[in-house]
Scaffold this motif. Structure first.
Motif, PDB file in Angstrom:
ATOM      1  N   UNK A 303       0.854  -1.192   0.000  1.00 14.47           N
ATOM      2  CA  UNK A 303       0.000   0.000   0.000  1.00 14.47           C
ATOM      3  C   UNK A 303       0.886   1.237   0.000  1.00 14.47           C
ATOM      4  N   UNK A 304       0.620   2.145  -0.923  1.00 18.79           N
ATOM      5  CA  UNK A 304       1.313   3.436  -0.939  1.00 18.79           C
ATOM      6  C   UNK A 304       0.307   4.544  -0.652  1.00 18.79           C
ATOM      7  N   UNK A 305       0.542   5.306   0.409  1.00 22.35           N
ATOM      8  CA  UNK A 305      -0.286   6.489   0.688  1.00 22.35           C
ATOM      9  C   UNK A 305       0.545   7.706   0.294  1.00 22.35           C
ATOM     10  N   UNK A 327      -3.318  -3.873  10.268  1.00 20.84           N
ATOM     11  CA  UNK A 327      -3.051  -4.473   8.952  1.00 20.84           C
ATOM     12  C   UNK A 327      -1.593  -4.244   8.558  1.00 20.84           C
ATOM     13  N   UNK A 328      -1.105  -3.023   8.814  1.00 18.05           N
ATOM     14  CA  UNK A 328       0.264  -2.676   8.445  1.00 18.05           C
ATOM     15  C   UNK A 328       1.155  -2.735   9.682  1.00 18.05           C
ATOM     16  N   UNK A 329       2.168  -3.582   9.627  1.00 23.43           N
ATOM     17  CA  UNK A 329       3.034  -3.765  10.798  1.00 23.43           C
ATOM     18  C   UNK A 329       4.471  -3.388  10.496  1.00 23.43           C
ATOM     19  N   UNK A 366      -8.560   1.907   3.697  1.00 28.13           N
ATOM     20  CA  UNK A 366      -9.089   2.457   4.944  1.00 28.13           C
ATOM     21  C   UNK A 366      -8.358   1.854   6.144  1.00 28.13           C
ATOM     22  N   UNK A 367      -8.154   0.533   6.107  1.00 33.84           N
ATOM     23  CA  UNK A 367      -7.439  -0.138   7.204  1.00 33.84           C
ATOM     24  C   UNK A 367      -6.011   0.397   7.304  1.00 33.84           C
ATOM     25  N   UNK A 368      -5.394   0.593   6.148  1.00 31.03           N
ATOM     26  CA  UNK A 368      -4.002   1.069   6.134  1.00 31.03           C
ATOM     27  C   UNK A 368      -3.913   2.484   6.708  1.00 31.03           C
ATOM     28  N   UNK A 369      -4.856   3.345   6.308  1.00 31.16           N
ATOM     29  CA  UNK A 369      -4.803   4.732   6.786  1.00 31.16           C
ATOM     30  C   UNK A 369      -5.045   4.805   8.295  1.00 31.16           C
ATOM     31  N   UNK A 370      -5.935   3.955   8.799  1.00 28.79           N
ATOM     32  CA  UNK A 370      -6.152   3.926  10.254  1.00 28.79           C
ATOM     33  C   UNK A 370      -4.842   3.574  10.959  1.00 28.79           C
ATOM     34  N   UNK A 371      -4.092   2.640  10.379  1.00 30.02           N
ATOM     35  CA  UNK A 371      -2.798   2.272  10.974  1.00 30.02           C
ATOM     36  C   UNK A 371      -1.814   3.440  10.885  1.00 30.02           C
ATOM     37  N   UNK A 372      -1.747   4.083   9.732  1.00 30.54           N
ATOM     38  CA  UNK A 372      -0.812   5.201   9.567  1.00 30.54           C
ATOM     39  C   UNK A 372      -1.142   6.341  10.541  1.00 30.54           C
TER      40      UNK A 372
END
Lengths: 459, 119
Positions: A303-305, A327-329, A366-372
């Motif tokens: 995933x690239x934000x 999701x992103x660790x 969405x899951x990735x952004x919540x992690x970021x």
């Protein structure tokens, strides 16, 4: 049906296939490369995003010791630049956020020291593994009966240390530690200079990136090979005899005629699990076929934000994360060299990738952004765009970053990785001895398979 | 800038802590090596020998053939040995360099991180 002939057919125009093709052409051999996708590069794929960011959806780094890739990059003028590492990383553990300097999260120094000692023991053990025949390593059978997960459970008592190693292993292999044969893990570590080396940015496997994307050298090779590379040409069936190979190319639904390619030799340059999806006649020998059943692809989503600027740098953060939740660790600062954009790269690997397999790209984003946001604060919630590549759903890759060898593969079937089957030879990074799983390993595997074909055709 | 005496004093302290650390002793097993330290700013050279899982006293730069060469500023060497500097951070930024066989670099890298964490 259209008929074509060549001396050597290569199936797959990733770095392995392209490297093999170039070597064969240089030896004066008439070559065709059949590639299923509409592009070359295989698991390396660069695109330019709507906002103009260069995005590597697959393999992207180059580090010390990857000499074949460096030589190729120099030859084609592909510029590299250091991965951004200035500042501190973010550690998320037990619902707690801290920052750390250096390679290993240090919020719990005892756990960090346990983690380093465990990595050290793995790296030391890896030096005993013969790269060309890991099945001949000391205690090969006992090690191939264990997994990295069972070794960690038995050897490393500190949960914090296990968490650090698990996060690294998941993003390197795209699997949980319990899925990896310990013998394969040790082989893979030796092949890439050790786990510490594979986890490092500076002085390690993630040291530098390609300014124009990591696909650039592959495009250069494809240009050189010109019309020998057939894109959108999936080989679906291979019939082989003692000295002949016939491959059937069935074009995708978008059209084109089926093609029958006759060759004297063939190099299959794809991961073992994909090679057995072809219709083989006669069927492949049991040992080769069963090897392929034991080498599934890892599970990874990249995933690239993309943000207007790398705002985390203002707070002294380098974009790197080691986490035990979400999701992103594992993440990196993937911004361009001029920081014209700020880009966070996150890996969704192993179980998290599988849990989100049925999710839509928007849901994964969405899951990735919540992690970021958890790692880098509320500004991470508003990127200009999010780009993702869910590799398990890529029709001609089916996972990544690499094939993982299950317990029993190397000791039960190992030599079948590279042993030719009649006129069929095997390439791909999974067959490499140095930098197995990396672009450099793909290049060397192509050279090795090409040398086999050159020798066979000279007989 | 740290002079030779300061570095020697800091090293003496670090050496005692390393040689009393069971984890580090384990990590030095089977690893007898000669390590040269080169201070990039002062040009001072030192030699550290590892033998039988113990660090020897600091010597002035000797002619012994080095298995490993470490470069850093004199200040960083002093801070490293006092335990005030995270070697992993300086290695990551390129301010400390290690040259030698891959396995030797791996050993020194890991043991210096552990020495810092267990300080």
């Amino acid at each position: 049906m259209q008929d074509r002939e060549c001396e050597a057919l290569i199936v797959g125009a990733g770095y392995a296939g392209l490297s093999a093709a170039r070597e064969l052409v240089r030896a004066g051999i008439d070559v065709l490369v059949a590639e299923a996708r509409d592009r070359v590069g295989g698991r390396v794929w660069t695109t330019t995003s709507p906002t103009g960011a260069v995005i590597d959806h697959g393999g992207q780094w180059i580090g010390p010791g990857q000499d074949l890739l460096q030589k190729l990059a120099d030859e084609c003028g592909a510029e590299t630049f250091p991965t951004f590492t200035t500042g501190e990383g973010v550690e998320w553990r037990d619902e707690n956020r801290t920052t750390y300097a250096g390679l290993i999260p240090t919020s719990d120094p005892a756990a960090a020291a346990d983690g380093i000692e465990a990595i050290f023991e793995l790296d030391l053990a890896s030096t005993e593994i013969p790269l060309d025949a890991p099945w001949d390593a000391p205690d090969a059978r006992a090690r191939d009966e264990q997994t990295l997960g069972s070794w960690l459970a038995a050897t490393v008592s500190s949960p914090g240390a296990r968490a650090i190693i698990t996060a690294a292993v998941k993003s390197i292999f795209g699997t949980e530690p319990g899925e990896l044969s310990l013998l394969f893990t040790l082989f893979y570590l030796r092949s890439g200079g050790g786990l510490m080396n594979l986890a490092r940015t500076t002085n390690g496997a993630q040291e530098r990136r390609f300014a124009g994307g990591a696909q650039q050298p592959a495009l250069y090779l494809a240009d050189e090979l010109a019309d020998r590379v057939l894109l959108s040409s999936p080989v679906t069936a291979i019939t082989y005899g003692a000295d002949t190979v016939t491959a059937i190319v069935t074009p995708p639904e978008s059209g084109g005629d089926p093609v029958r390619i006759r060759a004297r030799r063939c190099i299959v340059a794809m991961p073992p699990a994909l090679s057995v999806r072809l219709d083989w006649s006669p069927p492949l020998p049991g040992r080769r076929d069963q090897l392929s059943m034991r080498a599934p692809m890892g599970s990874v989503t990249k995933i690239h934000a993309v943000y207007d600027r790398p705002f985390w740098r203002d707070e002294g953060l380098n974009g790197q994360v080691v986490s035990d939740e979400g999701a992103i660790r594992v993440s990196f600062d993937d911004s361009p060299p001029d920081a014209a954009h700020g880009i966070l790269l996150g890996f969704i690997a192993g179980d998290e990738c599988r849990a989100l397999d049925a999710a839509t790209p928007a849901q994964r984003a969405q899951a990735a952004l919540a992690d970021f946001v958890r790692y880098f604060g509320p500004r991470a919630a508003s990127p200009l765009e999010v780009l993702e590549r869910h590799w398990p759903a890529e029709p001609y890759t089916r996972g990544g970053p690499v094939a993982v060898f299950s317990p029993g593969l190397l000791t039960g079937f190992g030599p079948a990785l590279r042993d030719p089957v009649g006129p069929v030879h095997w390439a791909g990074t999974e067959t490499a001895t140095e930098w197995c799983g990396y672009i450099d390993g793909a290049l060397s595997s192509g050279l090795r398979a090409a040398a086999e074909v050159i020798a066979a055709l000279a007989r | 800038m740290a002079d030779r005496d300061e570095i020697a004093e800091a090293y003496a302290d670090w050496r005692i802590r390393c040689n009393e650390n069971d984890r580090l002793r384990r990590m030095l097993r089977g690893w007898d090596r000669v390590v040269h330290l080169v201070a990039t700013d002062t040009g001072d050279r030192f030699t550290v020998e590892v033998r039988d899982q113990m660090l020897a006293e600091l010597a002035g730069g000797t002619d012994a053939v080095a298995d490993l060469v470490v470069t850093a500023t004199s200040e960083d060497f002093a801070d490293l040995f006092w335990g005030d500097l995270n070697p992993s951070e300086k290695y990551m930024s390129g301010e400390i360099t290690l040259a030698g066989a891959q396995e030797d670099v791996m050993r020194l890298d890991a043991m210096s991180m552990v020495a810092f964490l267990d300080r």
